[in-house]
Scaffold this motif. Structure first.
Motif, short mmCIF file in Angstrom:
data_model
loop_
_atom_site.label_atom_id
_atom_site.label_comp_id
_atom_site.label_asym_id
_atom_site.label_seq_id
_atom_site.Cartn_x
_atom_site.Cartn_y
_atom_site.Cartn_z
N GLN A 8 45.95 43.41 27.19
CA GLN A 8 45.80 42.62 25.97
C GLN A 8 45.86 41.11 26.28
OE1 GLN A 8 45.18 44.26 22.83
NE2 GLN A 8 44.82 45.74 24.46
N LYS A 9 46.61 40.78 27.37
CA LYS A 9 46.67 39.37 27.79
C LYS A 9 45.58 39.07 28.82
CE LYS A 9 50.99 40.32 28.74
NZ LYS A 9 52.29 40.23 29.42
N ALA A 10 45.41 39.99 29.77
CA ALA A 10 44.37 39.81 30.79
C ALA A 10 43.04 40.32 30.21
CB ALA A 10 44.75 40.56 32.06
N ASP A 11 42.42 41.29 30.81
CA ASP A 11 41.24 41.93 30.23
C ASP A 11 41.30 43.40 30.62
OD1 ASP A 11 38.74 42.26 32.54
OD2 ASP A 11 40.58 41.18 33.04
N ARG A 12 40.43 44.20 30.03
CA ARG A 12 40.56 45.64 30.24
C ARG A 12 40.18 46.11 31.64
NH1 ARG A 12 35.29 48.17 28.04
NH2 ARG A 12 36.39 50.13 28.15
N TYR A 13 39.57 45.24 32.42
CA TYR A 13 39.17 45.66 33.78
C TYR A 13 40.18 45.25 34.86
CZ TYR A 13 34.80 47.07 31.72
OH TYR A 13 33.88 47.71 30.95
N LEU A 22 43.09 46.35 35.75
CA LEU A 22 43.72 47.43 36.54
C LEU A 22 42.73 47.98 37.57
CD1 LEU A 22 46.17 49.18 37.08
CD2 LEU A 22 45.41 50.74 35.26
N TYR A 23 41.49 48.17 37.11
CA TYR A 23 40.46 48.65 38.04
C TYR A 23 40.28 47.67 39.21
CZ TYR A 23 35.90 50.00 39.84
OH TYR A 23 34.88 50.37 40.67
N ARG A 24 40.23 46.38 38.87
CA ARG A 24 40.07 45.36 39.92
C ARG A 24 41.23 45.36 40.90
NH1 ARG A 24 38.76 41.82 35.80
NH2 ARG A 24 40.84 40.90 35.98
N VAL A 45 52.19 54.17 44.37
CA VAL A 45 53.34 53.81 43.52
C VAL A 45 53.69 52.33 43.73
CG1 VAL A 45 55.80 54.20 43.11
CG2 VAL A 45 54.26 56.15 43.43
N ASP A 46 53.72 51.91 44.99
CA ASP A 46 54.01 50.49 45.28
C ASP A 46 52.96 49.58 44.66
OD1 ASP A 46 56.25 51.25 46.64
OD2 ASP A 46 55.36 51.09 48.64
N ALA A 47 51.71 50.01 44.69
CA ALA A 47 50.64 49.20 44.09
C ALA A 47 50.87 49.02 42.60
CB ALA A 47 49.28 49.87 44.34
N PHE A 48 51.18 50.11 41.92
CA PHE A 48 51.48 50.02 40.48
C PHE A 48 52.65 49.04 40.24
CE2 PHE A 48 49.44 54.36 39.77
CZ PHE A 48 48.42 53.87 38.98
N LYS A 49 53.71 49.16 41.06
CA LYS A 49 54.87 48.25 40.93
C LYS A 49 54.45 46.80 41.09
CE LYS A 49 58.53 51.28 42.69
NZ LYS A 49 59.24 51.64 43.90
N GLU A 50 53.71 46.53 42.16
CA GLU A 50 53.24 45.16 42.44
C GLU A 50 52.44 44.59 41.28
OE1 GLU A 50 52.24 45.96 47.09
OE2 GLU A 50 50.75 44.84 45.91
N ILE A 51 51.54 45.42 40.75
CA ILE A 51 50.66 44.94 39.68
C ILE A 51 51.50 44.62 38.43
CG2 ILE A 51 48.71 45.55 38.18
CD1 ILE A 51 47.76 47.39 40.54
N ALA A 58 40.99 46.29 44.82
CA ALA A 58 41.38 45.34 45.87
C ALA A 58 42.31 46.00 46.88
CB ALA A 58 42.06 44.13 45.24
N ARG A 59 43.02 47.05 46.44
CA ARG A 59 43.93 47.77 47.34
C ARG A 59 43.27 49.03 47.91
NH1 ARG A 59 46.55 45.05 43.58
NH2 ARG A 59 48.58 44.08 44.06
N SER A 60 41.96 49.17 47.67
CA SER A 60 41.20 50.31 48.17
C SER A 60 41.72 51.64 47.63
CB SER A 60 41.18 50.32 49.70
OG SER A 60 40.06 51.06 50.15
N ILE A 61 42.18 51.59 46.38
CA ILE A 61 42.64 52.82 45.72
C ILE A 61 41.62 53.16 44.63
CG2 ILE A 61 44.46 53.89 44.34
CD1 ILE A 61 46.42 51.86 45.68
N HIS A 62 41.02 54.32 44.75
CA HIS A 62 39.95 54.74 43.84
C HIS A 62 40.44 55.87 42.93
CE1 HIS A 62 35.87 55.60 42.53
NE2 HIS A 62 36.12 56.88 42.73
N GLY A 63 39.96 55.89 41.69
CA GLY A 63 40.27 57.05 40.86
C GLY A 63 40.48 56.74 39.40
#
Lengths: 384, 384
Positions: A329-334, A336-338, A372-378, A342-347
């Protein structure tokens, strides 16, 4: 033929999606084994498997397609007879078209894959969906099959011609009590089709133990095969209908138009089969389930919520992810995908943040930890 | 699941048929281009093309499947709209199932491929075969379509719901006068399906010029694609029926069960398309026809007899080969297969000596010369 087609954009095209870690539910079970990659090169040419064909794909002795379809596959599926098809949906349509008449009713779970509905529509059947429990579980309970069957009888004056269960379903990865459903269905004299597109090739599976008269599976979804290819299992009781032969072309089966996976696809399935067979052993599958549960727990500790069966019994999971939706809502809807790309995680599909499906199948604890670490970082990055 | 399946015979399997020269009619048009081989490796994994799919295969922009199916392919086929299918037979069944009702009649040429009959049987249609002329030509004459249509009207009280022509047929490589047949068919108000499984991707082909409402083609037979994959062309008049969408799943087309060539197969077709497009240019095809005629003449000078159209207009040819049959009576029926195999020439089915089909497509004059010399040598060897 017009002579002005610009063909420059065709030819060999690179696949540019990074996928060091792949969590795409459509793809985790379809990643080729090294043997299947080799098979593609060896058998890629059109009609390569037909050198020694006497007129029926499942009868080809060299390469050992006969042994695969008539011996290994029925044992693997736990059914009397088996065939390869062009996919799970094509197997489901073949069953519906062979055992039902136009205008008949089919009962199917409310979590059924869209292709089950479209197959029934192609066969010109009426569909009665079996109600699921409300959010957040979306379970399919056996007694709801009884209700749906009764409703069809009441509304149409006759019993449904077929019942279908998606096992597990492709939205929540829920595993229903197929055996109990089978009993209800059979008590009503109705044949039972289990769509195991997310089961067969991933987890222990046995048609007879589930009480299924027919099963459908997907090679490209869950059997490490290059698609389109699927499998169909059928009991001896219904084989004469489903495997009926042409009156004019005696060795050609009508529902399969004489031949189905007539190329490299069947050879990738044979190539991957030893590895696929191994990975469906109970002890291997138990590890997959433990990984899925661990992953679910980790994501829930970050404020996400896993819907469906809990504790979960399958690698496919649906998450409600409000923390990411709030960021979008603050950033844009893409965003998370970006960030994942960037971390080479697809899905996670581009644009999704509020909820998404993931599969942990074959990914392994180490790479799941990286996710899991990627989600935390983001989360941290966007909370500052 | 039974834990005792012996998987040792599966895994990667070598293809042991020698094929330095390949004359197999099923295979000459399906040999992959180098680009298609690369595409197989790049896109082999299950559901690889679905990364950017919004719900419909033909709408995928990356890779450029949308442009292929909606722009290049309709132009290439000379029709209004196109789709990819799991093969020519699946395209034919989709048309029959969409435009006919159970119990309707379909008229088709007496040289039709078995899969046209089986597709009609799956669609539960009645079949009236159009008579061919007697040996040795086996031609399909337009006026015989009129006779067949009249016979159906007389016997059933109504016009056929569909007419089909195999162009060329897969037995003799005969090319019928499609345009004249189209006129007769359309004058009777009947839609016209041209099965171009041996034409599309080999020779100049244009649905509108032939007067076809629908066309079916084969990727693995004639478009240098890894199967199973086919193409379907349809006119705007019939598109609403054949491409009808699901009432519940708005972007899924019913006759294709929502999706067809969902994997590496479509990417091999895209990869080979520039080369396939080039090879169908009139001047390239003229060279192929000249090679076929030269080869036919050479074999006739050895005492063989080419059946079907003469002079021949296609690379697929049927030979009556009495000199080899005579030898088989003294030797055994596998001698010819053995002798050809020893020379790395593939294409005559094991056990055939009295007559066989061959295709000269893409083989080239030099290798065809080697084949002619091989036949000469074998005749000499067994005449002494």
């Amino acid at each position: 033929m017009c002579m002005a087609i610009n063909t420059a954009k065709f030819g060999f095209i690179k696949r540019d999606t990074p996928r060091e870690i792949n969590l795409d539910p459509l793809q985790t079970g379809g990643i080729l084994t090294p043997e299947a990659r080799q098979a593609l090169q060896e058998w890629g040419d059109g009609y390569s498997v037909c050198d020694y064909c006497g007129g029926a794909l499942d009868q080809i002795k060299t390469p050992p397609i006969f042994d695969f379809i008539n011996k290994a596959l029925p044992e693997f599926l736990g059914c009397d007879q088996a065939r390869v098809t062009n996919g799970a949906r094509e197997a489901k349509f073949a069953v519906m078209h062979a055992v039902c008449k136009e205008g008949d009713w089919v009962v199917m779970d409310g979590n059924a894959h869209y292709s089950s509905l479209v197959a029934a529509q192609r066969a010109r059947l009426n569909i009665k969906l079996v109600e699921k429990t409300p959010a957040p579980e979306y379970k399919i309970l056996p007694e709801k099959y009884a209700e749906a069957i009764d409703a069809v009888k009441r509304e149409s004056g006759r019993a449904p011609a077929l019942a279908l269960l998606t096992y597990p379903d492709g939205s929540y990865g829920n595993i229903a009590d197929a055996k109990a459903i089978s009993k209800i269905v059979h008590d009503n004299g109705i044949p039972f089709l289990v769509n195991g597109a997310y089961a067969i090739g991933r987890m222990p599976f046995n048609a007879k133990e589930l009480g299924a008269d027919f099963v459908s599976g997907s090679g490209h979804k869950s059997m490490a095969s290059s698609g389109p290819i699927g499998v169909l299992g059928v009991s001896n009781q219904y084989a004469p209908k489903v495997l009926a032969k042409s009156p004019t072309n005696k060795n050609k089966e009508i529902e399969f138009l004489g031949c189905t996976a007539r190329g490299a696809t069947i050879m990738t399935m044979l190539a991957s089969f030893p590895a696929v067979y191994e990975r469906t052993r109970p002890e291997r599958w138990q590890k997959e389930v433990e990984d899925a549960r661990w992953f679910s727990g980790q994501l829930e500790s970050l404020g996400l919520k896993q819907l469906g069966d809990k504790p979960h019994d399958h690698d496919l999971m649906f998450f409600e992810s409000m923390p990411f939706y709030d960021i979008s809502q603050k950033a844009d809807r893409y965003f998370l995908y970006r960030e994942m790309k960037a971390r080479s995680i697809h899905g996670i599909k581009p644009g999704l943040t509020k909820n998404f499906k993931l599969s942990t199948f074959g990914v392994g604890r180490e790479k799941l930890g990286i996710v899991v670490d990627a989600f935390k970082e983001i989360l941290q990055k966007y909370s500052t």
